[in-house]
Design a protein around this motif. Sequence first.
Motif, mmCIF file in Angstrom:
data_model
loop_
_atom_site.group_PDB
_atom_site.id
_atom_site.type_symbol
_atom_site.label_atom_id
_atom_site.label_comp_id
_atom_site.label_asym_id
_atom_site.label_seq_id
_atom_site.Cartn_x
_atom_site.Cartn_y
_atom_site.Cartn_z
ATOM 1 N N HIS A 160 34.371 5.593 -46.284
ATOM 2 C CA HIS A 160 35.374 4.986 -45.376
ATOM 3 C C HIS A 160 34.892 4.728 -43.893
ATOM 4 N N GLU A 161 35.490 3.681 -43.158
ATOM 5 C CA GLU A 161 35.191 3.621 -41.566
ATOM 6 C C GLU A 161 36.513 4.256 -41.238
ATOM 7 N N VAL A 162 36.228 5.501 -40.367
ATOM 8 C CA VAL A 162 37.420 6.426 -39.877
ATOM 9 C C VAL A 162 37.382 6.105 -38.412
ATOM 10 N N LEU A 163 38.659 5.727 -38.027
ATOM 11 C CA LEU A 163 38.755 5.694 -36.586
ATOM 12 C C LEU A 163 39.701 6.666 -36.082
ATOM 13 N N ASP A 164 39.032 7.750 -35.466
ATOM 14 C CA ASP A 164 39.789 8.981 -34.859
ATOM 15 C C ASP A 164 40.323 8.947 -33.600
ATOM 16 N N LEU A 165 41.697 8.783 -33.682
ATOM 17 C CA LEU A 165 42.367 8.678 -32.428
ATOM 18 C C LEU A 165 43.135 9.882 -31.808
ATOM 19 N N LEU A 171 31.274 2.058 -28.605
ATOM 20 C CA LEU A 171 32.351 0.895 -28.829
ATOM 21 C C LEU A 171 33.771 1.699 -28.792
ATOM 22 N N GLY A 172 33.842 3.002 -28.236
ATOM 23 C CA GLY A 172 35.025 3.552 -28.071
ATOM 24 C C GLY A 172 35.844 2.719 -26.904
ATOM 25 N N TRP A 173 35.162 1.904 -26.175
ATOM 26 C CA TRP A 173 36.191 1.288 -24.966
ATOM 27 C C TRP A 173 37.276 0.396 -25.622
ATOM 28 N N VAL A 212 32.150 6.037 -24.968
ATOM 29 C CA VAL A 212 32.318 5.086 -23.861
ATOM 30 C C VAL A 212 31.117 4.803 -22.995
ATOM 31 N N GLY A 213 30.474 3.713 -23.038
ATOM 32 C CA GLY A 213 29.344 3.464 -22.144
ATOM 33 C C GLY A 213 30.008 3.214 -20.624
ATOM 34 N N GLY A 214 28.910 3.725 -19.847
ATOM 35 C CA GLY A 214 29.446 3.698 -18.336
ATOM 36 C C GLY A 214 30.082 2.634 -17.738
ATOM 37 N N ARG A 215 29.522 1.191 -18.005
ATOM 38 C CA ARG A 215 30.133 0.300 -17.412
ATOM 39 C C ARG A 215 31.242 -0.312 -18.083
ATOM 40 N N ALA A 253 36.132 1.612 -17.190
ATOM 41 C CA ALA A 253 37.023 1.362 -16.221
ATOM 42 C C ALA A 253 38.286 1.946 -16.814
ATOM 43 N N LEU A 254 38.875 2.071 -18.066
ATOM 44 C CA LEU A 254 39.985 2.391 -18.364
ATOM 45 C C LEU A 254 39.961 3.777 -19.085
ATOM 46 N N SER A 255 38.854 4.698 -18.907
ATOM 47 C CA SER A 255 38.506 6.058 -19.294
ATOM 48 C C SER A 255 38.908 6.713 -18.158
ATOM 49 N N LEU A 256 38.560 8.028 -18.206
ATOM 50 C CA LEU A 256 38.729 9.044 -17.138
ATOM 51 C C LEU A 256 38.188 8.642 -16.087
ATOM 52 N N PHE A 257 36.990 7.951 -16.125
ATOM 53 C CA PHE A 257 36.485 7.683 -14.990
ATOM 54 C C PHE A 257 36.885 6.765 -13.883
ATOM 55 N N GLY A 258 37.615 6.081 -14.535
ATOM 56 C CA GLY A 258 38.590 5.098 -13.555
ATOM 57 C C GLY A 258 40.006 5.660 -13.340
ATOM 58 N N LEU A 259 40.762 6.417 -14.427
ATOM 59 C CA LEU A 259 42.057 6.937 -14.270
ATOM 60 C C LEU A 259 42.106 8.128 -13.515
ATOM 61 N N VAL A 260 41.414 9.168 -13.646
ATOM 62 C CA VAL A 260 41.466 10.198 -12.919
ATOM 63 C C VAL A 260 41.492 10.003 -11.270
ATOM 64 N N PRO A 261 40.279 9.347 -10.617
ATOM 65 C CA PRO A 261 40.845 8.925 -9.250
ATOM 66 C C PRO A 261 41.800 7.846 -9.243
#
Length: 719
Positions: A42-47, A221-223, A368-371, A374-382
Amino acid sequence: MAPGPGRGRAARGVAVRIAVAADHAGFPLKEPLVRALREDGHEVLDLGTSSPEPVDYPDFARLVGLAVREGRADLGVLVCGSGAGVAIAANKLRGVRAALCHDLYTARQAREHDDANVLCLGARVVTLDQALALTRAFVGARFSGEPRHVRRLAKVRALEAGELPAPPAVAAATAAWPEAPAIEAARERLERQAVGPRLWRRDPSLWSDVDGVRAAIAARLGWLDLPETMRARVDELRAFAEAIRREGFVDVVLLGMGGSSLAAEVLARTFPPGPAGLPVTVLDTTDPGAVRNALARLKLPQTFFLVASKSGTTTEVLALYRFFRAALERQVERPGDHFAAITDPGTPLERLATEGDFRCTFLNPPDVGGRFSALSLFGLVPGALGGVDLAGLLDRAAAMARACGPEVPVADHPALRLAAVLGGLAEAGRDKVTLVLSTPIRALGAWLEQLLAESTGKRGRGLVPVDGETPGTPEVYGPDRVFVGLALGEDPAVESALRPLAAAGHPVVRLRLADPLDLGAEFFRWEFATAAVGALLEINPFDEPDVARAKEATQSALATYRERGRLPEWPEDSVDDLVRVLGQARPGDYVALLAYLAPEPATAAALEALRHLIRERTRLATTVGWGPRYLHSTGQLHKGGPPTPILVIFTAEDAEDLPIPGERYGFATLEAAQALGDLATLRAAQRRALWLPLRGAPAAALTALAGTLAARLPGPRAG
């Protein structure tokens, strides 16, 4: 090992997409359950959740419920202590039919009679073996479709429609699109190739037919899930930001490059900090003047630093960290309390944070690739430290994600419509994506520049983003332009710039944001659109194959410095060389001014005047990049994109170097090595690259250069 009874694709008949999540009580059961389902094919999306730290089960019930409702998963599995909590929460979502099952009969009948789409389990009720058997029974069963069950299910849906409110509007942003045969052909291709649904299914064959490349793409593709998965972190980030404010910090400085810093800069420049936030400054340079200016401005005992790097090995970030760490060690007793790291799990930066006794380390999802972060911790923490409404930002992103859902046709799809315009027109020769932004959201341009340039600039093709170019009259633009206006509300300035361009026949996209929080929607729209453009241009938008070459050239130059006490020597170019190259430019070329200079206002103004002059005289698109920042943004495009750039590297003489603790060289030497390393890489790639060292004050030298070009360049050419 061969599958046992009840296991394997043949036993189930077909593999399905399954979204799985658990709270802290269900976490021990979730991990082996995910592994087993993947082994079953199966293709599993771990959330999540990803640790036994206490969390709230409704957050994870929501993630799975939305994944099922929006078509990103066929079925869902939720695990908490009893199973009852997640079942109650999931059943509050429209379209979700969650069943609490602790015996095989119920697991099968919930699917066959009730068309349940989410299985709920209690980790404190069933064993792992029982959970696996229940899940396989649930997944393997099918709705019978018998008339009595169809009738009863219709009544359930009627109850749901009467009790639950309609979903919120998908997005506040509105859009107007140009039309052209190339755009229509791109739309048809996106529809025919099912790009939208396949992207949501994380189908790497959209971009490559090479197994190794496909595996790498699948891991980036986790973005797609961030608008939902990051909601569970909002309270934690708010608490972190409040703790930093309570302790008396008055400034936040983010040390990062490229995708680790650009979204943070957008948020910092767009949202004033207000009483709930602190000023956030991004420091993404090795220029010794810029580093000195930052040191002079800051009160270090009251300054908090975010050290951000996905790889944990970014040269500039580590040099800046060592510099400010050493400065803090001279002024405070516990310097580690002034630092937090943002990185991927298992990186050298994570280890450095532990050894340096950082206040904390935020581990970003590694898929999640760098560019696209934006909606990951790299954007949300600051963003949290700056007082941004993270919940509101993610709400807008989630609304856009719903509008881009797998069942939405291309004609109604806000990201695929954009992809059709950009990809279709690029293939028709209009690859200069010229951004016109409302002043309050102008910082978004630099983020878009990196996203488009680094994602698409490879294999001799790609989009050339043009950010910050002052709008001109239609006559100064060639037929290689497409204009994208992003207006905050009804912005007359943006419309007055776009209207004459559209009237002159240039393609114009108009996007409107209701308020700054719609940046969340735009982050997602443009990420999705960029991925789709990659499919149209037949390139992999998730790698950056040429970036490493400039890094290697920089390290080679530094090795020479360590050995000989000086950098390799390169012949300088002259103003005559620049005039000659510009005079030989072809339609479709563009000019990139690359400044290894301190980004001071006078220098920035002189660069803008120079680019304006070049555009007016040549009708070529122009870009400006600050070194070494652009290496993490447009550097990939310069080397791997279309063979159309004319690249002019400016450097300055530094009266005094600024030491980097632990190195035999300082910031001025590092900056010069980066400039020369990029020059060498560009010339090796057969690019038209010139190096013009500036004598004296950079602003004055650039102004003098502009005067010389004004006297020697002919007027604009037709065509």
